[in-house]
Structures are given as C-alpha cells and as structure tokens.
Design a protein around this motif. Sequence first.
Motif, mmCIF file in Angstrom:
data_model
loop_
_atom_site.group_PDB
_atom_site.id
_atom_site.type_symbol
_atom_site.label_atom_id
_atom_site.label_comp_id
_atom_site.label_asym_id
_atom_site.label_seq_id
_atom_site.Cartn_x
_atom_site.Cartn_y
_atom_site.Cartn_z
ATOM 1 N N UNK A 26 0.841 -1.191 0.000
ATOM 2 C CA UNK A 26 0.000 0.000 0.000
ATOM 3 C C UNK A 26 0.881 1.248 0.000
ATOM 4 N N UNK A 27 0.322 2.325 -0.538
ATOM 5 C CA UNK A 27 1.013 3.613 -0.504
ATOM 6 C C UNK A 27 -0.024 4.725 -0.477
ATOM 7 N N UNK A 35 -3.892 25.674 7.919
ATOM 8 C CA UNK A 35 -4.954 25.916 8.879
ATOM 9 C C UNK A 35 -5.945 24.780 9.033
ATOM 10 N N UNK A 36 -5.699 23.641 8.378
ATOM 11 C CA UNK A 36 -6.623 22.509 8.453
ATOM 12 C C UNK A 36 -5.849 21.221 8.705
ATOM 13 N N UNK A 37 -6.590 20.132 8.887
ATOM 14 C CA UNK A 37 -5.950 18.826 8.953
ATOM 15 C C UNK A 37 -5.356 18.488 7.596
ATOM 16 N N UNK A 38 -4.285 17.683 7.583
ATOM 17 C CA UNK A 38 -3.697 17.289 6.297
ATOM 18 C C UNK A 38 -4.731 16.616 5.404
ATOM 19 N N UNK A 39 -4.603 16.818 4.108
ATOM 20 C CA UNK A 39 -5.478 16.191 3.130
ATOM 21 C C UNK A 39 -4.856 14.882 2.671
ATOM 22 N N UNK A 40 -5.708 13.914 2.318
ATOM 23 C CA UNK A 40 -5.233 12.634 1.766
ATOM 24 C C UNK A 40 -5.825 12.501 0.369
ATOM 25 N N UNK A 48 -5.035 2.546 3.664
ATOM 26 C CA UNK A 48 -4.160 3.699 3.876
ATOM 27 C C UNK A 48 -4.956 4.875 4.416
ATOM 28 N N UNK A 49 -6.083 5.167 3.809
ATOM 29 C CA UNK A 49 -6.919 6.282 4.254
ATOM 30 C C UNK A 49 -7.370 6.075 5.698
ATOM 31 N N UNK A 50 -7.674 4.835 6.066
ATOM 32 C CA UNK A 50 -8.105 4.544 7.438
ATOM 33 C C UNK A 50 -6.959 4.757 8.423
ATOM 34 N N UNK A 51 -5.743 4.333 8.045
ATOM 35 C CA UNK A 51 -4.570 4.533 8.896
ATOM 36 C C UNK A 51 -4.304 6.023 9.079
ATOM 37 N N UNK A 52 -4.365 6.779 8.006
ATOM 38 C CA UNK A 52 -4.137 8.222 8.084
ATOM 39 C C UNK A 52 -5.176 8.882 8.973
ATOM 40 N N UNK A 53 -6.429 8.537 8.757
ATOM 41 C CA UNK A 53 -7.519 9.154 9.514
ATOM 42 C C UNK A 53 -7.356 8.877 11.009
ATOM 43 N N UNK A 54 -6.977 7.644 11.371
ATOM 44 C CA UNK A 54 -6.794 7.273 12.771
ATOM 45 C C UNK A 54 -5.691 8.119 13.409
ATOM 46 N N UNK A 55 -4.603 8.345 12.677
ATOM 47 C CA UNK A 55 -3.497 9.142 13.205
ATOM 48 C C UNK A 55 -3.880 10.609 13.363
ATOM 49 N N UNK A 56 -4.576 11.154 12.372
ATOM 50 C CA UNK A 56 -4.954 12.565 12.419
ATOM 51 C C UNK A 56 -5.914 12.844 13.571
ATOM 52 N N UNK A 57 -6.833 11.914 13.806
ATOM 53 C CA UNK A 57 -7.786 12.102 14.894
ATOM 54 C C UNK A 57 -7.094 12.016 16.247
ATOM 55 N N UNK A 58 -6.135 11.086 16.378
ATOM 56 C CA UNK A 58 -5.432 10.925 17.639
ATOM 57 C C UNK A 58 -4.187 11.774 17.761
ATOM 58 N N UNK A 59 -3.777 12.406 16.655
ATOM 59 C CA UNK A 59 -2.583 13.250 16.599
ATOM 60 C C UNK A 59 -1.353 12.510 17.124
ATOM 61 N N UNK A 60 -1.250 11.237 16.765
ATOM 62 C CA UNK A 60 -0.098 10.436 17.177
ATOM 63 C C UNK A 60 0.136 9.331 16.156
ATOM 64 N N UNK A 61 1.407 9.052 15.883
ATOM 65 C CA UNK A 61 1.763 8.018 14.916
ATOM 66 C C UNK A 61 2.914 8.489 14.046
ATOM 67 N N UNK A 62 3.458 7.609 13.232
ATOM 68 C CA UNK A 62 4.614 7.974 12.397
ATOM 69 C C UNK A 62 4.324 9.087 11.393
ATOM 70 N N UNK A 63 3.100 9.132 10.840
ATOM 71 C CA UNK A 63 2.746 10.212 9.915
ATOM 72 C C UNK A 63 2.831 11.563 10.609
ATOM 73 N N UNK A 113 3.669 14.133 3.066
ATOM 74 C CA UNK A 113 4.335 12.890 3.459
ATOM 75 C C UNK A 113 3.928 11.763 2.518
ATOM 76 N N UNK A 114 4.903 10.986 2.101
ATOM 77 C CA UNK A 114 4.649 9.761 1.339
ATOM 78 C C UNK A 114 4.719 8.590 2.309
ATOM 79 N N UNK A 115 3.636 7.817 2.397
ATOM 80 C CA UNK A 115 3.582 6.675 3.303
ATOM 81 C C UNK A 115 3.592 5.361 2.551
ATOM 82 N N UNK A 116 4.468 4.448 2.968
ATOM 83 C CA UNK A 116 4.574 3.122 2.353
ATOM 84 C C UNK A 116 4.278 2.072 3.416
ATOM 85 N N UNK A 117 3.505 1.041 3.032
ATOM 86 C CA UNK A 117 3.029 0.045 3.997
ATOM 87 C C UNK A 117 3.221 -1.361 3.441
#
Length: 211
Positions: A26-27, A35-40, A48-63, A113-117
């Motif tokens: 996945x990528x 002024x907003x949350x990062x866009x995907x 990937x979208x689910x992983x990103x969303x989880x991090x943005x909501x919790x404001x924690x993770x490698x992203x 950020x480019x994310x690779x999974x």
Amino acid sequence: MHDAGGVEETVQAVVDFALQAVDCQYAGVALYARGKQPEVPAATHPTVAEIYRFQMEGEAGPLVECMRSHAAVVVPDTTSEQRWPEWAKKVLELGVRSVLDVPLRTATGTVGVLGLYSVEADAFGPDAEAIAHILARHASVAVATARREHNLNLAVDARKLVGQAMGILMERYGLDGDRAFLVLKRYSQQTNTKLHNVARQLIDTRALPRS
C-alpha cells in the motif's frame, strides 16, 4: 508524475509508482493544508486512508511525527512498536506489519508525506529507504508545481470574475473602472466576504451582498 494534469492526478501517479519502485502493498500521500488537517488526496487502498484518519484524529503516529520533524520515520514491525501503542494495535489489525513515512520536501519547506506500507515485517531496509527518498524528492517537485499551477489558475479565474462584476457595475451605474472596483472592495470588507465571492454573487444574482 510531472506530466499529470493536476494536484490529485500528480499524487495518484506518485502512489501508483511507489508500489512499483518499492516492494510494498500500500502507498498513500498526505498533503499539508494551511490551517486545516492534512489532506489525503491519493491512496492505493482504503486501508491507507483509514490509517491516516486514525493518526490525524489521535494526533499520534509515524505520519504525525514525520510531519512535525520533517524527517523519515520507520516502523520495522508493528507487533513490537512501543512509541505509538494504540496506533500499532490499529495498524496491526489491518494487516500492516511495517511502515515507512518519508517527507515531501522542497526548497521552501515540507509539502506532505509519502507513506509506504507492507504486510511483511522489516520490509523497508536501507535500499528501500534510499529509493523512497529519491521518489519523494521527485514527488515533492511535482506536487509543488501542480499546486502552484492550480493556485495560478484560481487567481486567473478570480480576476475574471472581478472584471465581469466591475463591468456590470460600470454599465448599471455609469461608474469608471476604479470606482467599480472600490464598490466591490467595500462590500467585501463590510460583509467579510472574499472579493471574488462578492463578484460571483453579483454575476449570478445581479445583486451585491447585503451589508
């Protein structure tokens, strides 16, 4: 990537090529939004979208860490990741074992950020990381260029709207160009509405916003 037609097309080309350049399943790309949350805008799989969303909501993770530090972040194995335990549990449930997040940087700063999974543990060794950095450098330039062209097109469109609205005021009230522009500017300030939106309303409704 550089031949893509716009921002979304460019980042989609980035993630599609990433699957070929690096051995991963996945990528995705996350882009800064002022002024907003990062866009995907692009991902090769809903995971990937689910992983990103989880991090943005919790404001924690490698992203999140990659965006803050502007440096690459590697997670060799989510089963033993201690920095972000809740994130690691969530990602492991989605079948992801290793992660590589690389910043998209230009001379003016980091654009995303480019994310690779990978579903395999320890999937991103030195060679894979080196390839990801090369891809990220090309992607950064392509994304920055696409964004700049998009903003220029928006500016041209806004200028056209203002010009049309000025023409309506000049014809209706016998104003010259300078006075017509001042009228639009005054309504923009009084109603706290962007100038091109005031112009659009005048063109669509033949009326200025109520101040």
